[in-house]
Enzyme design. Structure first.
Site, PDB file in Angstrom:
ATOM      1  N   ASN A  79       0.918  -1.157  -0.058  1.00 32.17           N
ATOM      2  CA  ASN A  79      -0.021   0.183   0.021  1.00 32.17           C
ATOM      3  C   ASN A  79       0.930   1.137   0.110  1.00 32.17           C
ATOM      4  OD1 ASN A  79       0.531   0.812   2.985  1.00 32.17           O
ATOM      5  ND2 ASN A  79      -0.651  -1.206   3.242  1.00 32.17           N
ATOM      6  N   ILE A  81      -4.608  -7.061  14.210  1.00 32.39           N
ATOM      7  CA  ILE A  81      -3.709  -6.857  15.481  1.00 32.39           C
ATOM      8  C   ILE A  81      -4.312  -6.158  16.487  1.00 32.39           C
ATOM      9  CG2 ILE A  81      -1.720  -5.654  15.869  1.00 32.39           C
ATOM     10  CD1 ILE A  81      -0.619  -6.537  13.299  1.00 32.39           C
ATOM     11  N   LYS A 139     -15.410   0.392  14.353  1.00 32.29           N
ATOM     12  CA  LYS A 139     -14.151  -0.150  14.521  1.00 32.29           C
ATOM     13  C   LYS A 139     -13.649   0.073  16.123  1.00 32.29           C
ATOM     14  CE  LYS A 139     -12.174   0.198  10.118  1.00 32.29           C
ATOM     15  NZ  LYS A 139     -11.004   0.807   9.261  1.00 32.29           N
TER      16      LYS A 139
END
Length: 422
Positions: free
Chosen positions: A219, A316, A346
């Site tokens: 990315n 993670i 989130k």
């Protein structure tokens, strides 16, 4: 807080010298006893009379202009200062300080003083980014010199970028911090360190997911935000470990660096440090998926299409949220649509304490830039909203917020209120 404090203000030759007058006035009004040294260049931008009027003290410009036969002026100024502030600090004076050159009143005094020194750079954006200037600043940091990094904005030369002298109030606040904890403990060696004794783990950069020995999925992350956060945490007194993937930003000196390649590598590095981690700041751009099979040899071109099966990588932050005990977790969310809704989702699902949201479609807030525009949320909603700022400044504000929140939480743990919360 500044009453009776003796501050030596060094002003060097840049257009930002006019801000030094505002700083001098503010420090004087707060009770500090300010003495001023002007370099020859500074006196071309602002007159000694200005500072003499503000401080009610003589202004020093020449090493050999000895006015009192009973003392050597630069030694007397050096010995009597509780703090030396250089604002603005040009590239020239920073170089002289780094190399021990003493060819005028200010640099001679700086060599003679044993007081803490706070340097506030101001210069053209390309000058500030030049490797020589950065190396000189790093040399001075290792010697214990403190810095307030310049701001981002319109410069007098016409450029827009990092190089503006920090505002007088920001510098004054840093000066106050040298004595902020004086009532609790005697501190004359620099600013209060809000994260002293804390272990901070920062993830940065982008992960690389190998398809074969020559191809991979990646990315656009530069790692600049994570590197800035690691530097800010280090300045706040923390013991910092930077777990980084692929990144173009330079990792700050003084932090432990663990280089990784893939999301699995980064996950294992975070897990290995987890029990010793107090604060996790997850700023890395981690791949959600990886190739199901990694070819041992280069995949040859066959046909018009190639099917690539991907499998999910470990999350993670979600793992950290499930396994946290004492740890404080900060995650980043780069969004392109429904930004606030996605960020709050989130935060709650992954049990983070803070989430830093940036909309990567907004100019100045995407990957690879030196600036960012962020909103910070906790479980109750928006906790901070910062406009376009340099990533270094975003990092400092974020670390200050984390220090404040963790201190409040620790205080609540020791002395719970009626509802047991903060």
């Amino acid at each position: 807080m500044l009453r009776g404090k003796r501050i030596l203000l060094g002003v060097t030759g840049g257009i930002a010298a006019y801000k030094a007058a505002a700083l001098c006035s503010r420090l004087t009004q707060e009770g500090a006893e300010v003495r001023v040294i002007l370099t020859e260049g500074a006196a071309k931008f602002i007159t000694p009379l200005t500072f003499q009027t503000l401080t009610r003290h003589p202004v020093y410009t020449d090493t050999f202009d000895e006015r009192d036969p009973g003392v050597v002026s630069h030694i007397d100024l050096a010995d009597n200062a509780d703090l030396v502030v250089v604002a603005p600090a040009t590239a020239n004076v920073i170089a002289k300080m780094a190399h021990g050159i003493a060819d005028d009143m200010l640099t001679t005094t700086l060599l003679a003083t044993t007081a803490p020194v706070l340097v506030c750079p101001a210069m053209n954006v390309h000058m500030y980014a030049h490797p020589a200037v950065q190396a000189n600043m790093e040399t001075l940091r290792r010697r214990g010199v403190y810095f307030i990094e310049p701001g981002v904005g319109q410069l007098a030369c016409g450029y827009v970028g990092k190089g503006r002298l920090a505002e007088p109030e920001q510098i004054a606040e840093a000066v106050r911090s040298f004595w902020a904890d004086e009532r609790e403990e005697s501190r004359t060696d620099g600013p209060a360190l809000p994260l002293a004794g804390k272990r901070v783990v920062v993830t940065a950069g982008g992960t690389v997911e190998r398809i074969d020995p020559v191809r991979y999925l990646a990315n656009d992350s530069s790692g600049k935000m994570g590197a800035a956060i690691a530097a800010a945490a280090l300045e706040a007194g923390a013991e910092v470990t930077l777990i980084h993937g692929r990144m173009s930003a330079k990792a700050p000196e003084g932090v432990e660096k663990i280089g990784v390649e893939s999301a699995l590598d980064m996950f294992e590095a975070v897990r290995s440090l987890w029990d010793r981690t107090d604060i996790l700041v997850k700023a890395a751009a981690v791949a959600d998926y990886r190739p199901a099979r990694r070819a041992d040899r280069k995949i040859k071109k066959h046909g018009d299409t190639l099917e690539l099966e991907l499998v999910k990588n470990p999350d993670i932050v979600a793992w950290a949220g499930e396994h946290k005990t004492k740890q404080y977790i900060v995650q980043f969310a780069a969004e392109t649509h429904d930004a606030e809704e996605n960020a709050m989702d989130k935060l709650r699902r992954k049990k983070s304490d803070l989430i830093v949201l940036n909309d990567v479609t907004v100019p100045g807030a995407g990957f690879g830039t030196d600036t960012n525009i962020v909103r910070v949320y906790d479980e109750r909603g928006k906790a901070a909203d910062w406009p376009l700022l340099g990533k270094d400044e975003v990092a400092r504000r974020l670390i200050a917020l984390v220090a404040e929140r963790t201190a409040a939480r620790n205080g609540a743990d020791r002395t719970p209120g009626p509802d047991g919360g903060e």
